[in-house]
Design an enzyme around this catalytic site. Structure first.
Site, PDB file in Angstrom:
ATOM      1  CD1 TRP A   1      -2.782   1.940  -4.132  1.00  0.00           C
ATOM      2  CD2 TRP A   1      -3.294   3.234  -5.879  1.00  0.00           C
ATOM      3  NE1 TRP A   1      -3.687   1.250  -4.904  1.00  0.00           N
ATOM      4  CE2 TRP A   1      -4.018   2.024  -5.992  1.00  0.00           C
ATOM      5  CE3 TRP A   1      -3.467   4.201  -6.874  1.00  0.00           C
ATOM      6  CZ2 TRP A   1      -4.893   1.758  -7.045  1.00  0.00           C
ATOM      7  CZ3 TRP A   1      -4.342   3.940  -7.920  1.00  0.00           C
ATOM      8  CH2 TRP A   1      -5.036   2.736  -7.996  1.00  0.00           C
TER       9      TRP A   1
ATOM     10  CE  LYS B   1       0.158   0.784   5.419  1.00  0.00           C
ATOM     11  NZ  LYS B   1       1.039   0.928   4.244  1.00  0.00           N
TER      12      LYS B   1
ATOM     13  CB  SER C   1       3.603  -0.460   0.416  1.00  0.00           C
ATOM     14  OG  SER C   1       3.367  -0.794   1.755  1.00  0.00           O
TER      15      SER C   1
ATOM     16  CD  GLU D   1     -14.846   8.285   4.093  1.00  0.00           C
ATOM     17  OE1 GLU D   1     -15.589   7.862   3.186  1.00  0.00           O
ATOM     18  OE2 GLU D   1     -15.187   9.178   4.878  1.00  0.00           O
TER      19      GLU D   1
ATOM     20  CB  CYS E   1     -13.445   6.078  -3.741  1.00  0.00           C
ATOM     21  SG  CYS E   1     -13.200   7.753  -3.150  1.00  0.00           S
TER      22      CYS E   1
ATOM     23  CD  GLU F   1     -13.551   0.483  -5.883  1.00  0.00           C
ATOM     24  OE1 GLU F   1     -12.916  -0.356  -5.235  1.00  0.00           O
ATOM     25  OE2 GLU F   1     -13.717   1.655  -5.511  1.00  0.00           O
TER      26      GLU F   1
END
Ligand code: NDP
Length: 478
Positions: A145, A169, A172, A244, A278, A379
């Site tokens: 997202w 996909k 969501s 990734e 990221c 992270e």
């Protein structure tokens, strides 16, 4: 309310199950989304399989024309796709527009790169060997997202340029802009079924795309833990995969660095998109002798950034994507403070009525950080810049490599010798020397260690969708 439909076999597909997408800046509903399941995923995979012989047998020149038209349509629909992106994800409208334009540029790039899929001709004493690079087949493209359009374009463009077809996909909780992006690509003249979008949970739709015998290639961007599950599921059928995954990027500031440039660069890469990148700057290592000056500059930059609803002009930082993301960030900050870090900026929600319903958080700078803190090892995916001092460049490199991740790392120095020593010593797929981005359309992007497998962008991105075939032709008696 607008409903975002799925795209299967060239047709808009609705569903009895409709979820609501909410704006992270206000909590208000943005649109409904038709949610599918394993059955819709199977139908889309079958459609992509039927379209594959049609698309893959088209000359590369003709596929290139379609990709160029796709880029044109994405640019033409930029404002609407960007608006949906800001409403569902929270980032400032200006950033959403850049993201959509960048996705169009990636389509244009692969419109050319796809024409350069060259093989080899090798001459043996009694034979000739022809090496072909052929499209793998149907690809499953699964994305997160934080950059739902950009990261999807890194997959869609090389996939189509190689001659593959796909089922995507989207995430969501932020599927709207990604779906409109694929719709624009599909409208550019692709055969029905070559580009599909199925909405639904990773655990059902995503799992079906990975497990099905129809998908030959999985391109996944997301968390390292999900990547492990995808890799394990793909192993059952020895599928080609690109992963990734997460990052924990260090930023090294040497004593001879241009400090204002380093501070501005660190602030931008630590706080933009609310640190939900990221390749975000997650840990700053600064030479002892310049630590105070660098820290002062970073703190004043953090405090000057304008926070607000991404739809408002002039806003530099929108809300975080979700309450869960903000809670995790707060936990990491609290853990660091308990372990002796010093709060130099931010650390809490901004005050005011306009911030009361969104997931806002102030950009945060922490001093006296060390490796006992979660913010330095895990992270965070939030706008936090912890600073730790170092005495020698060797020590900085060792600290930077003390992580299970290896996606991006940055160094600021005035010395070419130091830059090369540090860049060669860092265990990371991308190194930024006096720049705060390791992303260039023409160059490989991807991670070492737990940050992933394979490369996207450049010719490497195209190769990820190609299989190798050796045809040996006898020309003289053996
Ligand atoms: P997730 O791993 O939670 O989800 C990524 C995608 O995978 C979503 O579409 C998700 O669906 C789907 N998914 C979840 N479970 C499965 C499954 N079992 N099988 C197949 N698909 C599944 O990541 P986030 O969306 O939270 O994104 C943030 C993460 O992405 C961070 O760790 C970040 O570092 C990483 N990232 C890496 C980048 C890189 O290039 N290395 C770039 C950007 C982000 P659903 O939404 O339904 O859960």
């Amino acid at each position: 309310m607008h409903i975002s439909h799925m795209l299967i076999d060239g047709t808009s597909v609705s569903s009895r199950k409709v979820d609501t997408i909410f704006n992270p800046a206000s909590g208000e509903p943005v649109a409904g989304v038709a949610v599918g399941g394993r059955e819709e995923a199977r139908l889309a995979l079958e459609a992509a399989k039927r379209a594959f012989p049609v698309w893959s047998s088209m000359p590369a020149e003709e596929r290139s024309e379609v990709l160029r038209e796709a880029a044109r349509l994405v640019r033409q629909r930029r404002d609407e796709i960007a608006r949906l992106l800001t409403l569902e994800q929270g980032k400032p409208l200006k950033s959403s527009r850049s993201e959509v334009l960048s996705a169009a540029d990636v389509l244009d790039y692969y419109a050319e790169e796809g024409k350069r899929n060259t093989g080899q001709w090798l001459a043996g004493p009694h034979s000739r060997s022809i090496v072909l690079r052929q499209p793998i087949g149907v690809a499953a493209l699964i994305t997160p997202w934080n950059y739902p359009v950009d990261l999807l374009s890194w997959k869609v463009a090389p996939c189509l340029a190689a001659g593959c077809t796909f089922v995507s996909k989207p995430p969501s909780l932020a599927p709207l802009a990604a779906t409109e992006f694929v719709r624009a690509v599909s409208d550019a003249g692709l055969p029905a079924g070559a580009a599909n979008v199925v909405h639904g949970p990773g655990g059902t739709v995503g799992a079906e795309l990975v497990e099905s015998p129809i998908s030959r290639k999985i391109a996944f961007t997301g968390e390292t833990a999900t990547g492990r599950a995808v890799m394990a599921a793909a192993a059952a059928r020895i599928k080609r995969i690109s992963l990734e995954l997460g990052g924990q990027s260090p930023f090294i500031v040497c004593a001879d660095a241009d400090l204002p440039a380093a501070a501005a660069s660190a602030a931008h890469r630590a706080f933009s998109n609310m640190g939900q990148i990221c390749v975000s700057v997650n840990r700053i290592y600064v030479a002892d002798e310049v630590a105070e000056a660098f820290t002062d500059q970073l703190v004043s930059l953090a405090e000057s950034l304008k926070i607000g609803d991404g739809m408002q002009p002039g806003v530099e930082l929108g809300p975080m994507f979700s309450s869960q993301q903000r809670e995790k960030t707060k936990e990491h900050v609290a853990d660091a403070l308990e372990r002796g870090a010093e709060l130099l900026a931010g650390g809490s929600e901004p005050e005011g009525e306009e911030f009361s319903r969104g997931f806002f958080f102030r950009p945060t700078v922490l001093g006296r950080a060390d490796h006992s803190m979660r913010v330095m090892m895990e992270e965070t995916f939030g706008p936090v810049a912890p600073i730790m001092k170092f005495r020698s460049v060797q020590e900085a490199v060792a600290l930077a490599n003390d992580t299970e991740y290896g996606l991006a790392a940055y160094v600021y120095t005035g010395s070419l010798k130091t830059a090369m020593q540090v860049a060669e010593g860092l265990e990371s797929g991308g190194i930024g020397v006096n720049v705060n981005s390791v992303i260039d359309r023409q160059a490989p992007f991807g991670g070492w260690k737990q940050s992933g497998l394979g490369r996207e962008l450049g010719r490497w991105g195209l190769e990820a969708y190609l299989e190798t075939k050796h045809i040996r032709v006898g020309v003289w008696k053996e």
